[in-house]
Every structure is written in structure tokens, then in C-alpha cells.
Write a protein that holds these residues in place. Structure first.
Motif, PDB file in Angstrom:
ATOM      1  N   ASN A 142       0.814  -1.205   0.000  1.00  0.00           N
ATOM      2  CA  ASN A 142       0.000   0.000   0.000  1.00  0.00           C
ATOM      3  C   ASN A 142       0.856   1.267   0.000  1.00  0.00           C
ATOM      4  O   ASN A 142       1.929   1.300   0.609  1.00  0.00           O
ATOM      5  CB  ASN A 142      -0.884  -0.005   1.257  1.00  0.00           C
TER       6      ASN A 142
ATOM      7  N   ARG B 154     -12.110   5.499   3.046  1.00  0.00           N
ATOM      8  CA  ARG B 154     -11.310   4.551   2.269  1.00  0.00           C
ATOM      9  C   ARG B 154     -11.968   4.256   0.926  1.00  0.00           C
ATOM     10  O   ARG B 154     -11.320   4.264  -0.111  1.00  0.00           O
ATOM     11  CB  ARG B 154     -11.145   3.233   3.033  1.00  0.00           C
TER      12      ARG B 154
ATOM     13  N   LEU C 196      -9.713   5.846  -1.749  1.00  0.00           N
ATOM     14  CA  LEU C 196      -8.698   4.847  -2.081  1.00  0.00           C
ATOM     15  C   LEU C 196      -9.183   3.848  -3.117  1.00  0.00           C
ATOM     16  O   LEU C 196      -8.411   3.390  -3.955  1.00  0.00           O
ATOM     17  CB  LEU C 196      -8.240   4.116  -0.821  1.00  0.00           C
TER      18      LEU C 196
END
Length: 165
Positions: A118, A156, A160
Motif C-alpha cells: 500500500n 477509504r 482509495l
């Protein structure tokens, strides 16, 4: 500035010396820790403007590292953040810059967090009185006040997962 209660005006319970240079910065780091899902293997922190001039004297460097380790603003272990980071094998580096190209405020920083799986970059600003805001996540503009309740999972998904589609 957005305040939710009189306690926001009084300021947070914190390890000092400064609500904007320590408590607000711990909150930004803690947000990064939570968004990342734990402690990153390596982190590069860029301090801008006032932060780049006073980061060691005000403990801003320890504050951001403490937050990235998952510590809260009132945790006395913040003053030992570098030793704790070493024990967790978190490699920390700093860069100092004059002006932030993303947000105009003297108390801004960028955090680039990595591990094998990540990479996340966030930009944060400490607005004063311990109130902080996330203004950038992985190159996308954000407006997340850290003195409010935060649903990290929805953040998230929004910031993301969009880039993986």
C-alpha cells in the motif's frame, strides 16, 4: 473555523507545548494511521511554512510520528515517538519546504506512507486550538475535519478505491 463544542474552543487535552503544532498534528497522524490500517513501514513527512521552521522546538516532528503510531493527543508517550517508531521498524524521513502548493496555511504537511502492499499520501492542516483538517488524499481534494466523527471506511472507499476502478 468549525467548532462542535466549547471544548473545541478551550482546546484538547494534550501533550504540549502547542495545540496547533502538536495536538492538531497528532490528529492528522492518527487519521493517517487509521486510513492506512496500521503502522506504515516507511513514511516521508514534508513540513511547510511555519511547521518547517519550528517543527523540532514545538515537537511537531514527534507529534506526527506519534499519531502515525496510533497515539492520541493526550498520550504522554508522544515525547518518545522516535524510539517507539524504531521499535516498530517504521522508517521516518522529513523534508522541509517553504510553501505548500496544495493549501495556503502556515501549518501544513504532507505524509507519504508505504508498505509492501500500500501507498497513501495525505495532506493535512492544523487550524489552531487542536482542530485539524485533511485537504488531500492521494492527489484528490478532501475536506475532512478531524474534530468531527469520522467514518474511516467510507473515506477509504471514496478516496482509495476510486483509483483502483
Amino acid at each position: 473555523m468549525v467548532f462542535n463544542s466549547c471544548f473545541d474552543i478551550i482546546g484538547p487535552i494534550m501533550v504540549g507545548p502547542s495545540s496547533s503544532h502538536t495536538a492538531g498534528v497528532v490528529s492528522i497522524g492518527k487519521f493517517g494511521h487509521d486510513l492506512f490500517g496500521g503502522i506504515p513501514d516507511s513514511v516521508n513527512i514534508t513540513f511547510f511554512d511555519s511547521f518547517s521552521e519550528t517543527y523540532q522546538g514545538h515537537g511537531t516532528d514527534k507529534a506526527i510520528v506519534g499519531g502515525l503510531l496510533g497515539l492520541e493527543t493526550d498520550n504522554p508517550r508522544i515525547k518518545h515517538a522516535f524510539e517507539l517508531a524504531d521499535k516498530q521498524r517504521m522508517n521516518v524521513s522529513f523534508q522541509l519546504e517553504e510553501n505548500c502548493p496544495y493549501y495556503e496555511h502556515p501549518n501544513t504537511l504532507l505524509i507519504d506512507m508505504k508498505n509492501e502492499a500500500n501507498t497513501i499520501e495525505i495532506g493535512g492542516v492544523s487550524l489552531g486550538g487542536g482542530v485539524s483538517k485533511i485537504f488531500l488524499i492521494n492527489g484528490q481534494s478532501a475536506d475532512i475535519l478531524l474534530n468531527s466523527k469520522i467514518d474511516i471506511e467510507s473515506i477509504r472507499q471514496r478516496y482509495l478505491l476510486q483509483e483502483r476502478r
